[in-house]
Design an enzyme around this catalytic site. Structure first.
Site, PDB file in Angstrom:
ATOM      1  N   GLY A 108       1.169  -1.137   0.376  1.00 49.29           N
ATOM      2  CA  GLY A 108       0.110   0.023  -0.062  1.00 49.29           C
ATOM      3  C   GLY A 108       1.022   1.581   0.238  1.00 49.29           C
ATOM      4  CE1 TYR A 109       0.542   7.577   2.315  1.00 54.22           C
ATOM      5  CE2 TYR A 109       2.652   7.529   1.589  1.00 54.22           C
ATOM      6  CZ  TYR A 109       1.663   8.518   2.382  1.00 54.22           C
ATOM      7  OH  TYR A 109       1.394   9.325   2.814  1.00 54.22           O
ATOM      8  CG  HIS A 131       3.071   1.008  -5.567  1.00 56.69           C
ATOM      9  ND1 HIS A 131       3.252   1.501  -4.886  1.00 56.69           N
ATOM     10  CD2 HIS A 131       3.465  -0.676  -5.030  1.00 56.69           C
ATOM     11  CE1 HIS A 131       3.817   1.290  -3.482  1.00 56.69           C
ATOM     12  NE2 HIS A 131       4.394   0.683  -3.686  1.00 56.69           N
ATOM     13  CE  LYS A 178      13.243   1.372  -4.454  1.00 55.31           C
ATOM     14  NZ  LYS A 178      12.344   0.913  -3.236  1.00 55.31           N
ATOM     15  CG  ASP A 179      11.466  -4.046  -3.933  1.00 56.77           C
ATOM     16  OD1 ASP A 179      12.228  -3.477  -2.388  1.00 56.77           O
ATOM     17  OD2 ASP A 179      10.508  -3.472  -3.845  1.00 56.77           O
ATOM     18  CD  GLN A 210       9.712  -8.435  -2.726  1.00 58.84           C
ATOM     19  OE1 GLN A 210       9.507  -8.229  -1.549  1.00 58.84           O
ATOM     20  NE2 GLN A 210       9.364  -7.713  -3.138  1.00 58.84           N
ATOM     21  CE  LYS A 253       7.775   8.564  -9.031  1.00 57.16           C
ATOM     22  NZ  LYS A 253       6.378   9.575  -9.089  1.00 57.16           N
TER      23      LYS A 253
HETATM   24  P1  AMP Z   1       5.983  -2.820  -1.661  1.00 58.41           P
HETATM   25  O1  AMP Z   1       4.147  -1.509  -1.931  1.00 58.41           O
HETATM   26  O2  AMP Z   1       6.604  -2.004  -1.420  1.00 58.41           O
HETATM   27  O3  AMP Z   1       5.688  -4.222  -0.815  1.00 58.41           O
HETATM   28  O4  AMP Z   1       6.213  -3.236  -3.544  1.00 58.41           O
HETATM   29  C1  AMP Z   1       5.232  -3.795  -3.919  1.00 58.41           C
HETATM   30  C2  AMP Z   1       5.966  -3.673  -5.140  1.00 58.41           C
HETATM   31  O5  AMP Z   1       6.217  -2.530  -5.744  1.00 58.41           O
HETATM   32  C3  AMP Z   1       7.384  -4.600  -4.975  1.00 58.41           C
HETATM   33  O6  AMP Z   1       6.822  -5.224  -6.367  1.00 58.41           O
HETATM   34  C4  AMP Z   1       8.026  -3.476  -5.795  1.00 58.41           C
HETATM   35  O7  AMP Z   1       9.339  -3.830  -5.922  1.00 58.41           O
HETATM   36  C5  AMP Z   1       7.347  -2.418  -6.312  1.00 58.41           C
HETATM   37  N1  AMP Z   1       7.609  -0.680  -6.643  1.00 58.41           N
HETATM   38  C6  AMP Z   1       8.094  -0.343  -5.753  1.00 58.41           C
HETATM   39  N2  AMP Z   1       8.831   0.603  -6.042  1.00 58.41           N
HETATM   40  C7  AMP Z   1       8.534   0.092  -6.928  1.00 58.41           C
HETATM   41  C8  AMP Z   1       9.555   1.542  -8.263  1.00 58.41           C
HETATM   42  N3  AMP Z   1      10.009   2.001  -7.586  1.00 58.41           N
HETATM   43  N4  AMP Z   1       9.477   0.985  -9.344  1.00 58.41           N
HETATM   44  C9  AMP Z   1       8.627  -0.032 -10.015  1.00 58.41           C
HETATM   45  N5  AMP Z   1       8.214  -1.367  -8.797  1.00 58.41           N
HETATM   46  C10 AMP Z   1       8.336  -0.808  -7.773  1.00 58.41           C
END
Ligand code: AMP
Length: 282
Positions: A31-32, A37, A148-149, A152, A183
């Site tokens: 979220g957020y 995303h 980005k991850d 993971q 981001k």
């Molecule tokens: P999170 O909410 O941080 O767990 O991220 C959820 C998904 O969004 C994960 O697969 C992240 O790798 C992806 N994500 C987060 N930030 C970015 C970004 N800046 N660019 C691309 N994917 C992202």
């Protein structure tokens, strides 16, 4: 767009879609939501239906990490999802996901024992477990994760392969702010001064990437230059700057085949990550 909070509601919806022969794309998030995303959600639009989960997963946070302060804003997230054509948001409580007691885990060796796995020892066990559960609940045809991850993403791909999970994992490029900062929901923790200092991450990444693209093949030289760049910033404290094999996540000395160069840096109290990949399609 529907927003549901129980596993049963997701299963009922998915069952209906399956009867109609619809393909399901899935984007797991905490979220957020931001444009990073949204890029995954847009990519998932290649399916007939798009499911997004929004769940701040307690199992992937260590005892001294930011579980309690992690930013949350369901209303804003729902509006963004709606605007990007999401069909279903799954927003469970920790109780819905883990019940009163929970004894089963999905864990992994090797890939989890480098980079973020060293400073966040329980993190990837929590990620693998929750993602496996979400895959079992949503049963998507494809699931979308950000580069980005990068660690993971490699771990999830490996879990799907090792455990014969019947879906395809799609990796999507890093989305950055105009000034280069990757981001992240955690960018919201940064003060104005820290936000400026945080640019040292992307500066270091761009510097390393340029060296490799210009032909440098000595990992140590690239890491040294990237480290020196970060050390110029007084608010930055390095967790790691490393170059690893993209499949095994083990450190390399020579740049050949698919490599991941990844950094984790504290800006004040906020831990941020960034990376670049090179030589994909090994
Ligand atoms: P999170 O909410 O941080 O767990 O991220 C959820 C998904 O969004 C994960 O697969 C992240 O790798 C992806 N994500 C987060 N930030 C970015 C970004 N800046 N660019 C691309 N994917 C992202």
């Amino acid at each position: 767009m529907k927003i549901v909070s129980t596993i049963e509601e997701v299963r009922n919806q998915v069952k209906e879609w399956r009867k109609e022969g619809q393909k399901i794309g899935f984007v797991p998030t905490m979220g957020y939501l931001h444009e990073g995303h949204m890029s995954l959600i847009d990519a998932a639009g290649e399916n007939d239906k798009v499911v997004v989960s929004i769940f701040v997963n307690p199992m992937q946070f260590g005892p001294n990490e930011d579980l309690a302060s992690y930013p949350r804003d369901l209303e804003h997230d729902a509006a963004m999802c709606e605007a990007h054509g999401v069909d279903l948001i799954f927003h469970p409580t920790p109780e819905e996901m883990y019940g009163e007691s929970f004894y089963s885990y999905v864990d992994m060796n090797v890939l989890t024992q480098e980079l973020c796995g060293l400073s966040r020892p329980v993190h990837f066990r929590g990620v693998c477990t929750v993602v496996a559960k979400l895959f079992n609940i949503v049963t998507p045809d494809k699931a979308y994760f950000g580069q980005k991850d990068a660690q993971q993403l490699a771990i999830i791909k490996r879990m799907v392969k090792d455990l014969n999970m019947p879906l395809q994992i799609v990796g999507c490029p890093i989305v950055r702010e105009e000034d280069g900062l990757a981001k992240s929901s955690r960018n919201t923790y940064l003060s104005k001064e820290e936000r400026k200092a945080a640019l040292v991450l992307s500066r270091s990444i761009f510097l390393g990437k340029e060296m490799v693209e210009k032909g440098e093949r000595d990992a140590k030289k690239v890491i040294t230059a990237m480290t020196a760049e970060i050390e110029k910033e007084p608010l930055a404290k390095i967790d790691y700057v490393k170059m690893v094999d993209l499949e095994t996540m083990q450190q390399v000395e020579t740049i050949e085949g698919g490599i991941l160069t990844a950094i984790a840096v504290y800006i004040g109290k906020t831990r941020l990550i960034d990376n670049f990949m090179f030589g994909l399609g090994k």
